[in-house]
Design an enzyme around this catalytic site. Sequence first.
Site, mmCIF file in Angstrom:
data_model
loop_
_atom_site.group_PDB
_atom_site.id
_atom_site.type_symbol
_atom_site.label_atom_id
_atom_site.label_comp_id
_atom_site.label_asym_id
_atom_site.label_seq_id
_atom_site.Cartn_x
_atom_site.Cartn_y
_atom_site.Cartn_z
ATOM 1 N N GLY A 129 12.289 -9.807 -27.040
ATOM 2 C CA GLY A 129 11.725 -10.734 -27.983
ATOM 3 C C GLY A 129 10.643 -9.770 -28.952
ATOM 4 O O GLY A 129 10.293 -8.934 -28.492
ATOM 5 N N ALA B 299 3.891 -11.019 -30.331
ATOM 6 C CA ALA B 299 3.724 -9.986 -29.183
ATOM 7 C C ALA B 299 4.699 -9.018 -29.045
ATOM 8 O O ALA B 299 4.397 -7.927 -28.951
ATOM 9 C CB ALA B 299 3.656 -11.081 -27.954
ATOM 10 N N HIS C 99 0.637 -31.560 -29.489
ATOM 11 C CA HIS C 99 -0.281 -31.486 -30.953
ATOM 12 C C HIS C 99 -0.283 -32.878 -31.428
ATOM 13 O O HIS C 99 0.831 -33.477 -31.600
ATOM 14 C CB HIS C 99 0.587 -30.603 -31.701
ATOM 15 C CG HIS C 99 -0.440 -29.891 -32.740
ATOM 16 N ND1 HIS C 99 -0.825 -30.782 -33.757
ATOM 17 C CD2 HIS C 99 -0.819 -28.733 -32.953
ATOM 18 C CE1 HIS C 99 -1.580 -29.906 -34.692
ATOM 19 N NE2 HIS C 99 -1.576 -28.500 -34.027
ATOM 20 N N SER D 3 -0.599 -29.392 -40.136
ATOM 21 C CA SER D 3 -1.331 -28.594 -39.781
ATOM 22 C C SER D 3 -2.776 -29.375 -39.437
ATOM 23 O O SER D 3 -2.788 -30.356 -40.023
ATOM 24 C CB SER D 3 -2.059 -27.681 -40.808
ATOM 25 O OG SER D 3 -3.164 -27.049 -40.554
ATOM 26 N N ARG E 197 -7.587 -31.451 -29.811
ATOM 27 C CA ARG E 197 -5.827 -31.957 -29.730
ATOM 28 C C ARG E 197 -5.478 -32.608 -28.629
ATOM 29 O O ARG E 197 -4.725 -33.699 -28.889
ATOM 30 C CB ARG E 197 -5.021 -30.646 -29.725
ATOM 31 C CG ARG E 197 -5.216 -29.672 -30.985
ATOM 32 C CD ARG E 197 -4.364 -28.555 -30.762
ATOM 33 N NE ARG E 197 -4.672 -27.731 -32.318
ATOM 34 C CZ ARG E 197 -3.809 -26.678 -32.427
ATOM 35 N NH1 ARG E 197 -3.062 -26.096 -31.481
ATOM 36 N NH2 ARG E 197 -3.997 -26.000 -33.657
ATOM 37 N N HIS F 201 4.186 -28.798 -28.493
ATOM 38 C CA HIS F 201 3.862 -27.614 -29.299
ATOM 39 C C HIS F 201 3.771 -26.406 -28.606
ATOM 40 O O HIS F 201 4.913 -25.517 -28.933
ATOM 41 C CB HIS F 201 2.823 -27.971 -29.895
ATOM 42 C CG HIS F 201 2.132 -27.093 -31.036
ATOM 43 N ND1 HIS F 201 3.297 -26.360 -32.018
ATOM 44 C CD2 HIS F 201 1.306 -26.182 -31.409
ATOM 45 C CE1 HIS F 201 2.627 -25.617 -32.882
ATOM 46 N NE2 HIS F 201 1.385 -25.297 -32.614
ATOM 47 N N ARG G 119 -4.963 -24.953 -25.623
ATOM 48 C CA ARG G 119 -5.212 -24.032 -26.282
ATOM 49 C C ARG G 119 -5.898 -24.332 -27.714
ATOM 50 O O ARG G 119 -5.431 -25.155 -28.367
ATOM 51 C CB ARG G 119 -3.724 -23.505 -26.787
ATOM 52 C CG ARG G 119 -3.857 -22.207 -27.905
ATOM 53 C CD ARG G 119 -2.681 -21.659 -28.084
ATOM 54 N NE ARG G 119 -1.829 -22.635 -28.863
ATOM 55 C CZ ARG G 119 -1.890 -22.787 -29.955
ATOM 56 N NH1 ARG G 119 -2.847 -22.095 -30.962
ATOM 57 N NH2 ARG G 119 -1.069 -23.467 -30.689
#
Lengths: 246, 671
Positions: free
Chosen positions: B41, B45, B267, B285, B338, B430, B464
């Site tokens: 990946g 990250a 989301h 957004s 959210r 999401h 999150r």
Amino acid sequence: MNLTLKIWRQKDSKSKGQMVDYKVTDISEHMSFLEMMDVLNEQLINTGEEPVAFDHDCREGICGMCSMYINGEAHGPDRGVTTCQLHMRMFNDGDTIYIEPFRAKAFPVIKDLVVDRTSFERIQQAGAFISVNTSGNTQDANAIPISKHDADEAMDAAACIGCGACVASCKNSSAMLFVGAKVSQYALLPQGKIEATDRVLNMVAQMDAEGFGNCTNTGACEIECPKGISLENIARMNREYLKASF
Amino acid sequence: MATLDSKIPKGPLKDKWTTYKDTINLVNPANKRNIDIIVVGTGLAGGSASATLAELGYNVKAFAYQDSPRRAHSIAAQGGINAAKNYQGDGDSFYRLFYDTVKGGDYRSREANVYRLAEVSANIIDQCVAQGVPFARDYGGLLDNRSFGGVLVSRTFYAKGQTGQQLLLGAYSAMNRQIARGKIEMFNRHEMLDVVKVDGKARGIIARNLITGELERHSAHAVVIATGGYGNVYFLSTNAMGSNATAAWKIHKKGAFFANPCYTQIHPTCIPRSGDYQSKLTLMSESLRNDGRIWVPKKMEDVMAIREGRKKPTDLSEDERDYYLERRYPAFGNLVPRDVASRAAKERCDAGYGVNATGEAVYLDFKSAIERYGREQAKLHHISNPSEKEVYDLGKGIVEAKYGNLFQMYEKIVDENPYETPMMIYPATHYTMGGVWVDYNLMTTVDGLYCIGEANFSDHGANRLGASALMQGLADGYFVLPYTIGDYLANDIRTGKIPTDTKEFDEVEKEVKDRLDFFINNKGKHSVDYYHKKLGKIMWDKVGMARNAKGLTEAMAEIKALREDFWKNVKVTGALNEMNPELEKAGRVADFLELGELFAKDALMREESCGGHFREESTELDGLQKGEAKRNDKDFAFVAAWEYKGEPADAVLHKEELEFKDIELKQRSYK
């Protein structure tokens, strides 16, 4: 709506390809172009045929993966969009649509509509970076102020998604909009200045080695670019190249 | 059997990371040249980790299923990245970022990891600026910041609405520098299909070359998984179509525990689904909620009139509209977090008030913002008694400057002008907070096997906050893993190259090949997507935003039945040794069909509501919070880490109790 599709099918990079006709029915105008392709593929799978291979991923216009030549235009007839953002409402019932892979010597076909764009990778590896250690021992980010104008212009250049529409649209298969955008981003920032000479010379040399053509200022690349990358970036790259050459 | 040792360093929270770095084992630069690391990946990250490990001197082999690391789905993140820089002087600090993150995650994340994240956040910005990331600047040339939901300071750095893109391209450029130097060997269009263990340690992977179909063996001294989240278990999500759980799931089956699989962020501001053909959902957004007011009609007859096209939303007067967030949460109104906004939208739509044909949409209305800005502008421009049109035009200009690209994107997809008529939005899957269990070193329960970024579970708890995913991806890759992995590899300096012609590699390659052969030869009735869509429907209906024991039990049985049918009746076209996207999908959906069941099992076990996960049986029954989600700290303040035992239903639960020494656990209230 009901449509006739004429699609380029090619088993692999070594086989010869050909246009094949398909019919799709009951296409909703709300579908994206790729969803229409999904419908076709589901139909092909159900009749035991191999689905059409095409590149796609984020389906929101940012990853740069989707690439198709639709009715003679990269990403199709709409302006400022990638294929995944193209909607079927741009077409009419009964239309015949030609779907082909992006065409350029430096983008060989892998299968059907999938092309190999790793030539772009090698150009980036030739200098599209700033030689800073990734250790986190860098100075404070506000230590070097950057004018808002320069930061905004660097951002506009950096918005390139590397889809290759510029190359596919160019009669010379030139990659200068793509390369110019990256050269510009760094040329506009103080952090990128020190390596500017090597960067532009190496990237241009690699671009030529990959078999991309030259720019003759036709401007098709700018018109077809889904992110509105401006021709000014090519001019800036040329200035950087001239500066570096003397 | 592996035990859960989180390896959190002793000592005060503030000193843990510094002390840890001072005392771990290091690898001599000359020895690093003899050590190989596989990174699977190449998003934020994996890309940042690959670049940094190569910079340190290790030999890195990086794998991406795309044709380029630049296509990773990190590229789609819009809003920004948090960092406790306190450039605005508004009182931000490491502690505040740490506090907001732990609270925002509903107290289900690990304190020590989150504090470390807050500490290194400031470094990330410095690093990215040095790499040429064009962050937004103010007129003085300094970095600009904005505010995001759930916090009281301006700590979000951004690059237009394309922050993820620019940060990813920064990491990608750092990778390119190392590829050019030969320190990273890049494998594009390759997919990891399994991990190979030798003497209990991760020592390699089996990967498939997606162009030729060939299986390849790659060995290394350590393996790092950085393959993102598993939101596509719902079929429809905001994730890229290719985002998959395969690497994470395969390592789970080889001994890595899987933590909190049921923690998935829904989301609130996505463009609603328009029909059954739909392939994915698009996020708008969260910043839109700063100026948009969310509503549905008060009267059912108006709902019907709108759905049937007899009325337009603009025909309804103020008092015919139900601004349900402002009504239920007067303190935070449209800016609730959210999870709260998502649940409230679902509640209204479930009650029948959804405003589009599918009944799954609410309005996000900018009319009053346009008017408010218009009047303000009229004053600034000294226009007395402005006409309605003047007010509208002036206000529209301001809204356009703030959100123009989002409005344009909406108009392209929905074919309606959101300046003239309210946008329609609905929640969508999401980001996944659950993932592979890792200790403080980011190592899984398998020695030498690491997991970073969204693919692990550690930093976000049950929810999150905005602008924190990019932060974790880069923190793990640039600044955490490069230290922690050295501590492990220090014992490997005498090992030498790991051979791939061993029985361990033979066995795993055979497993992989048998599975691929099965798909090609099965000649079943239904396409891979047929199963994926069915799984998605079960997940959304019964394991979605609101869950109950009955639905979850049913979901587990239904997924198991669907999985059995998949293995009997799936049809995969094409051949093995060629580019075959259907074959790729088949393997991924096979993994989702297992993960989905574990997801439901985890949700069933967690008899509390927390984060975005509303357990209907766990609701506040009275008082100010009546009807809201009820968390249960006494019984559920733990990480649920599942050990693979064959069928997902047989997975064994291990608990990592969460300790909150520096933060008092409080009910989240937005009333």
